[in-house]
Scaffold this motif. Structure first.
Motif, PDB file in Angstrom:
ATOM      1  N   LYS A   1      10.666   1.181  -6.166  1.00  0.00           N
ATOM      2  CA  LYS A   1       9.532   1.615  -5.360  1.00  0.00           C
ATOM      3  C   LYS A   1      10.045   2.136  -4.031  1.00  0.00           C
ATOM      4  O   LYS A   1      11.075   1.675  -3.531  1.00  0.00           O
ATOM      5  CB  LYS A   1       8.555   0.460  -5.104  1.00  0.00           C
ATOM      6  CG  LYS A   1       7.859  -0.065  -6.335  1.00  0.00           C
ATOM      7  CD  LYS A   1       6.913  -1.195  -5.969  1.00  0.00           C
ATOM      8  CE  LYS A   1       6.209  -1.748  -7.197  1.00  0.00           C
ATOM      9  NZ  LYS A   1       5.304  -2.871  -6.849  1.00  0.00           N
ATOM     10  N   GLY A   2       9.282   3.075  -3.458  1.00  0.00           N
ATOM     11  CA  GLY A   2       9.636   3.581  -2.148  1.00  0.00           C
ATOM     12  C   GLY A   2      10.824   4.528  -2.164  1.00  0.00           C
ATOM     13  O   GLY A   2      11.274   4.989  -3.216  1.00  0.00           O
ATOM     14  N   THR A   3      11.344   4.789  -0.959  1.00  0.00           N
ATOM     15  CA  THR A   3      12.465   5.704  -0.790  1.00  0.00           C
ATOM     16  C   THR A   3      13.538   5.012   0.034  1.00  0.00           C
ATOM     17  O   THR A   3      13.271   4.507   1.121  1.00  0.00           O
ATOM     18  CB  THR A   3      12.023   6.988  -0.073  1.00  0.00           C
ATOM     19  OG1 THR A   3      10.962   7.604  -0.818  1.00  0.00           O
ATOM     20  CG2 THR A   3      13.182   7.962   0.044  1.00  0.00           C
ATOM     21  N   LEU A   4      14.751   4.999  -0.500  1.00  0.00           N
ATOM     22  CA  LEU A   4      15.893   4.405   0.192  1.00  0.00           C
ATOM     23  C   LEU A   4      16.635   5.511   0.932  1.00  0.00           C
ATOM     24  O   LEU A   4      17.096   6.481   0.315  1.00  0.00           O
ATOM     25  CB  LEU A   4      16.819   3.717  -0.819  1.00  0.00           C
ATOM     26  CG  LEU A   4      18.039   3.000  -0.241  1.00  0.00           C
ATOM     27  CD1 LEU A   4      17.606   1.871   0.682  1.00  0.00           C
ATOM     28  CD2 LEU A   4      18.925   2.469  -1.365  1.00  0.00           C
TER      29      LEU A   4
ATOM     30  N   ASP B   1       0.840  -1.201   0.000  1.00  0.00           N
ATOM     31  CA  ASP B   1       0.000   0.000   0.000  1.00  0.00           C
ATOM     32  C   ASP B   1       0.870   1.243   0.000  1.00  0.00           C
ATOM     33  O   ASP B   1       1.871   1.322   0.715  1.00  0.00           O
ATOM     34  CB  ASP B   1      -0.912  -0.006   1.221  1.00  0.00           C
ATOM     35  CG  ASP B   1      -1.853  -1.203   1.206  1.00  0.00           C
ATOM     36  OD1 ASP B   1      -2.143  -1.686   0.103  1.00  0.00           O
ATOM     37  OD2 ASP B   1      -2.261  -1.635   2.300  1.00  0.00           O
ATOM     38  N   GLY B   2       0.499   2.197  -0.784  1.00  0.00           N
ATOM     39  CA  GLY B   2       1.230   3.449  -0.853  1.00  0.00           C
ATOM     40  C   GLY B   2       0.643   4.343  -1.923  1.00  0.00           C
ATOM     41  O   GLY B   2       0.093   3.879  -2.927  1.00  0.00           O
ATOM     42  N   LYS B   3       0.766   5.620  -1.704  1.00  0.00           N
ATOM     43  CA  LYS B   3       0.230   6.581  -2.666  1.00  0.00           C
ATOM     44  C   LYS B   3       1.127   6.633  -3.888  1.00  0.00           C
ATOM     45  O   LYS B   3       2.340   6.852  -3.789  1.00  0.00           O
ATOM     46  CB  LYS B   3       0.125   7.960  -2.008  1.00  0.00           C
ATOM     47  CG  LYS B   3      -0.497   9.016  -2.912  1.00  0.00           C
ATOM     48  CD  LYS B   3      -0.563  10.350  -2.200  1.00  0.00           C
ATOM     49  CE  LYS B   3      -1.166  11.417  -3.113  1.00  0.00           C
ATOM     50  NZ  LYS B   3      -1.216  12.734  -2.441  1.00  0.00           N
ATOM     51  N   GLU B   4       0.522   6.410  -5.082  1.00  0.00           N
ATOM     52  CA  GLU B   4       1.271   6.435  -6.330  1.00  0.00           C
ATOM     53  C   GLU B   4       1.553   7.881  -6.738  1.00  0.00           C
ATOM     54  O   GLU B   4       0.660   8.724  -6.733  1.00  0.00           O
ATOM     55  CB  GLU B   4       0.477   5.727  -7.431  1.00  0.00           C
ATOM     56  CG  GLU B   4       0.190   4.263  -7.174  1.00  0.00           C
ATOM     57  CD  GLU B   4       1.389   3.394  -7.462  1.00  0.00           C
ATOM     58  OE1 GLU B   4       2.300   3.861  -8.168  1.00  0.00           O
ATOM     59  OE2 GLU B   4       1.425   2.245  -6.972  1.00  0.00           O
TER      60      GLU B   4
ATOM     61  N   ALA C   1       4.911   5.388  -9.159  1.00  0.00           N
ATOM     62  CA  ALA C   1       5.381   4.440  -8.141  1.00  0.00           C
ATOM     63  C   ALA C   1       5.147   5.037  -6.764  1.00  0.00           C
ATOM     64  O   ALA C   1       5.186   6.261  -6.596  1.00  0.00           O
ATOM     65  CB  ALA C   1       6.871   4.129  -8.332  1.00  0.00           C
ATOM     66  N   PRO C   2       4.892   4.190  -5.741  1.00  0.00           N
ATOM     67  CA  PRO C   2       4.724   4.721  -4.376  1.00  0.00           C
ATOM     68  C   PRO C   2       6.060   5.228  -3.826  1.00  0.00           C
ATOM     69  O   PRO C   2       7.122   4.652  -4.096  1.00  0.00           O
ATOM     70  CB  PRO C   2       4.216   3.508  -3.586  1.00  0.00           C
ATOM     71  CG  PRO C   2       4.665   2.322  -4.362  1.00  0.00           C
ATOM     72  CD  PRO C   2       4.666   2.735  -5.798  1.00  0.00           C
ATOM     73  N   VAL C   3       5.996   6.314  -3.068  1.00  0.00           N
ATOM     74  CA  VAL C   3       7.212   6.950  -2.554  1.00  0.00           C
ATOM     75  C   VAL C   3       7.353   6.729  -1.047  1.00  0.00           C
ATOM     76  O   VAL C   3       8.444   6.423  -0.554  1.00  0.00           O
ATOM     77  CB  VAL C   3       7.205   8.462  -2.883  1.00  0.00           C
ATOM     78  CG1 VAL C   3       8.439   9.142  -2.302  1.00  0.00           C
ATOM     79  CG2 VAL C   3       7.139   8.676  -4.380  1.00  0.00           C
ATOM     80  N   ASP C   4       6.281   6.865  -0.292  1.00  0.00           N
ATOM     81  CA  ASP C   4       6.335   6.799   1.173  1.00  0.00           C
ATOM     82  C   ASP C   4       6.182   5.373   1.688  1.00  0.00           C
ATOM     83  O   ASP C   4       5.360   5.085   2.567  1.00  0.00           O
ATOM     84  CB  ASP C   4       5.256   7.699   1.774  1.00  0.00           C
ATOM     85  CG  ASP C   4       5.445   9.157   1.406  1.00  0.00           C
ATOM     86  OD1 ASP C   4       6.610   9.543   1.200  1.00  0.00           O
ATOM     87  OD2 ASP C   4       4.444   9.885   1.317  1.00  0.00           O
TER      88      ASP C   4
END
Length: 879
Positions: A578-581, A374-377, A549-552
């Protein structure tokens, strides 16, 4: 004395067995036969009967019989003085010994020593019981004193609590008195006000009330109240704990005494001192009950499992599993992997339940807590991969786009690593991935196609479609990504863009202007012609794809490339998908795990975070992992290590199974083909991508006669252990963009190990191919050098039949092999025994000359035959 039979006793006494049976019956011992055994009581009864029958008085024969032996011995004589008054004194030694057993010994059935030992043990036991009683009395006295002290402390606490309670009640009474006084004063004021308003009649004066004397109360502080409450809680908890222990029958673990020892156990206090008997009183029964039936476990079996792990899951020893396997006809060791079918048979044979698990299911469970779905695209930039044949201008195009000099830094003018770069195009950042074009880098190009959103196929207009061009098209189709064709080198004279379109249309890559769905753009990477149109085409295609892609969420990505840096350790180039590293995140990448210690962009600048479609170099992994593996940001270090260890075990089991299969295959191949020449190679490269490409290319050079064996392969510099391994296996060390350190160079010189350094993959493949060609057995070719016709036959007493010949072609040489031909059919093959010209022995006779030829071990040469002279020539082979 042990029991004996009636027959044996009869032999000892010297009578018949039947008579002895009758005497036993008369003595009151009935039911005895010849083979019956006699106890001590039976023998005593028999002896008593016999004594009475012979007229002797009845007496207790079981009474002890004693016999005293006396002995007197003269040891020596002593002379008191010399001369006339000399006298001698004799010394005698008298010994007395009483033989026999006492009544007590006979009653107990023990010897005197055993009886004394039993008496001492009984006395010791009595002393121990007395000591325990005394210790128990002391313990009870100590417990009573302790209880009295506790009761005293409790009484003091209760008194203190009562005092505090009285203080609180007094304070409450004081507050109530103050409130009542305030109300009385208020009522007096109201009455006075009413009296002023109504002057008649005059109010009677109220009697003066005596002032209330306030009690002097000592207020307790909050600290005292808190301490009192804490002590009360502690006392309550202690009382509850004491009651619970009593319910558990004197043991804080419950269930009574688990084990009863016959001997008391003694524990010494720390620092010395007396020992304390801690033996517990019990009724002699164990508190532990043996299970009445076996425990059935549900055993999870993956696709491959080691024997020791399988035994651990069934809670049995590994020897039991090996024994079961031997019963099923399978020989296995404790560290041998078993396939799922064999493990299922073993578990069912041992009476447990089977739960089949695949490695994918287990890994999915481990990753369930790691991957966040789950995550905001949010919109992201496209990932573009540049592919094509070698030297068609891929890196030159990227060089022009990002205005740098990447191609100038590549060895041999070709790209040998996957490079990732970001370029600003319009309002978004485009990530370009440059892949090598050589055939050896097929796997690297496949990874480049799998992680991309768009593929740019670069084709040279003067060269057309080449093998790696077709391969790039296949990779793009397998990955299911759209493709844009860039027809490069349009500035050259021999450019034929239509030829490129025709050849690609045969691969079902049809241009848009021909009615297809693929964009074709004519460019010149050196001059920059058409590059803007190509970037617009990329932007248009990315807009149609609507990439997001989801960031948070937790970061996921893929390893583009990894290497081992001497100063910084394992370095991995990661593309975040996806996401943030972020800095400090825990990562798991394939079989490696770690924590992000530092991140750098393509310009070697430090960054703190990376969003989707951003490539970064990451420091902190435990090892240089393989390129193409997925990367996950784990919630904790423990979770990352758990996933990595599962993958390591899985890889270890796969390697062991592969090694065993390779050993069997090698054994069968040696039985069929015999010994084949093998070139051992130890390979070290700078990055994993090059390592994979070189291993695949060198292994493909093997044939049925010569083989390339990669004894070891790794990433990083050449060290001492590599040199030792190469010396032990007689291997050639190949360093691709790596060098040996100082200690390894000294060892190379001392041990004479062959080391070669390369920076271009073509040179590695060519040199290894030449080395394998040298291991090939040469071809043997026969070349006819001369023919001689037999004219006549001469007989020689020494040499036998001599053929008189005329050399018609070439020459005849003494040391060369010959064939004898009759009607153009070979009837004999051998060597010359003699070659003469007239009476002289010669080495060679040329065409047009006569000679005498003696054929060794053959005397059937006839007139009209031909003698063919030939030589064998070795021709070197090449792969």
């Amino acid at each position: 004395m042990a029991d004996i039979t009636v027959q044996h006793l009869a032999k000892v006494v010297g009578t018949s067995a039947e008579k002895l049976v009758e005497q036993l019956k008369d003595a009151g011992v009935k039911g005895k036969t010849i083979t019956s055994t006699l106890s001590e009581d039976d023998k005593v009864k028999l002896l008593t009967y016999l004594r009475e029958s012979h007229g002797k008085a009845k007496k207790d024969i079981s009474a002890p019989k004693k016999m005293t032996l006396k002995r007197k011995t003269t040891v020596t004589e002593l002379k008191q003085a010399k001369g006339r008054g000399a006298s001698s004194v004799s010394i005698e030694v008298r010994k007395k010994k009483t033989l026999g057993r006492s009544a007590e010994e006979i009653a107990t059935g023990l010897s005197s020593d055993e009886l004394e030992e039993a008496k001492r043990a009984a006395q010791a036991h009595q002393d121990l019981v007395q000591e325990q009683g005394a210790a128990r009395e002391k313990e009870q006295e100590r417990a009573s004193k302790k209880q009295e002290a506790l009761d005293k402390i409790e009484a003091e606490k209760q008194a203190k609590l009562a005092e505090e309670k009285a203080i609180l009640e007094a304070e409450q009474a004081k507050e109530a008195a103050k409130k009542a006084a305030a109300e009385a004063e208020e009522a007096a004021k109201r009455a006075e006000l009413e009296a002023k308003q109504k002057p008649e009649p005059q109010p009677e004066p109220e009697p003066k009330s005596e002032p209330v004397e306030e009690p002097k109360i000592k207020i307790a502080s909050p600290e005292i109240m808190a301490r009192v409450k804490a002590e009360a809680d502690a006392k309550k908890a202690k009382e509850l704990g004491r009651k619970t222990d009593k319910k558990k029958a004197g043991s804080k673990f419950g269930g009574g005494i688990l084990h009863v020892d016959k001997k008391p156990r003694r524990n010494k206090k720390k620092g010395g001192g007396k020992t304390r008997d801690i033996r517990l009183e019990s009724d002699g029964k164990h508190g532990f009950e043996v299970p009445t039936k076996s425990i059935v476990y549900s055993v999870e079996i993956p696709e491959s499992i080691i024997v020791s792990d399988l035994a651990q899951r069934m809670n049995v020893k590994a020897g039991e599993v090996i024994k079961t396997l031997m019963g099923l006809g399978t020989m296995a060791t404790i560290n041998q992997p078993l396939d799922q079918e064999t493990a299922v048979i073993v578990v069912e044979e041992m009476g447990h339940k089977v739960v089949l698990r695949s490695d994918e299911d287990i890994q999915a469970e481990l990753l369930a807590d790691v991957i966040e779905k789950d995550g905001k695209e949010e919109p992201r930039g496209p990932v573009v991969t540049i592919m094509g044949h070698v030297d068609h201008g891929k890196t030159s195009l990227l060089d022009y786009i990002r205005e740098s000099r990447v191609a100038a830094g590549e060895s041999g003018g070709i790209t040998q690593h996957i490079g990732a770069y970001r370029v600003k195009q319009g309002d978004s950042m485009v990530t370009f991935i440059d892949t090598p074009g050589h055939a050896a880098f097929t796997a690297m190009r496949a990874r480049g196609a799998q992680i991309t959103d768009l593929v740019i196929l670069v084709v040279a207009a003067d060269d057309g479609v080449m093998p790696q061009t077709k391969e790039a098209v296949e990779h793009a189709r397998a990955a299911g990504v759209p493709m844009i064709v860039a027809v490069n080198k349009m500035d050259k004279e021999g450019a034929q863009p239509d030829r490129v379109r025709n050849e690609l249309s045969q691969l079902e890559v049809t241009p848009e202007d021909w009615g297809g769905d693929t964009q074709f753009v004519n460019i010149s990477a050196l001059k920059g012609d058409g590059v803007d149109e190509l970037l617009e085409a990329i932007a248009l295609q990315a807009e149609l794809l609507e990439l997001s892609a989801p960031v948070d969420v937790a970061a996921t990505g893929v390893v583009i490339e990894s290497r081992l840096d001497k100063g910084r350790g394992p370095v991995a180039t990661i593309l975040v998908q996806k996401g943030t590293l972020n800095m400090g995140d825990y990562l798991v990448a394939g079989e490696a795990h770690g924590r992000v210690k530092a991140m750098f962009d393509e310009h070697a600048k430090a960054v703190k975070s990376a969003t989707p479609a951003v490539p970064v170099e990451v420091l902190g992994l435990s090892s240089a992992t393989e390129a193409g593996v997925e990367v996950y940001a784990a919630p904790s270090e423990r979770k990352a290590r758990e996933i990595a260890e599962f993958r390591q075990n899985k890889s270890k089991q796969a390697r062991q199974a592969k090694q065993q299969a390779a050993k069997l295959e090698q054994a069968f191949s040696q039985m069929e083909d015999g010994d084949s020449a093998t070139l051992n190679v130890l390979l070290k490269t700078d990055v994993h991508g090059s390592l994979e490409a070189l291993k695949s290319s060198l292994t493909n050079l093997s044939t049925d006669e010569v083989k390339v064996s990669i004894v070891a392969a790794g990433v990083g510099g050449i060290n001492e252990s590599d040199v030792n391994l190469a010396a032990a296996s007689d291997a050639l060390i190949i360093g691709f963009n790596t060098r040996a350190d100082a200690s390894a160079r000294r060892m190379i010189e001392n041990r004479g190990v062959s080391v070669r350094y390369y920076s271009i993959i073509y040179d590695v493949i060519d040199d290894v191919r030449d080395a394998l060609s040298g291991l090939l057995a040469p071809d043997i070719k026969e070349q006819i050098v001369g023919i001689a016709n037999v004219r006549d036959i001469f007989k020689s007493p020494k040499l036998g039949a001599i053929a008189g010949c005329m050399v018609t072609e070439g020459y005849v040489k003494r040391d060369l092999p010959i064939r004898v031909l009759r009607d153009n059919v070979v009837i004999y093959e051998g060597q010359l025994e003699s070659l003469r010209r007239f009476k002289d022995d010669v080495q060679e006779v040329k065409s047009g000359m006569e000679c005498g030829i003696g054929v060794k071990n053959y005397n059937d040469v006839q007139d009209g035959d031909q003698i063919e002279v030939f030589e064998r020539i070795e021709v070197k082979r090449k792969l």
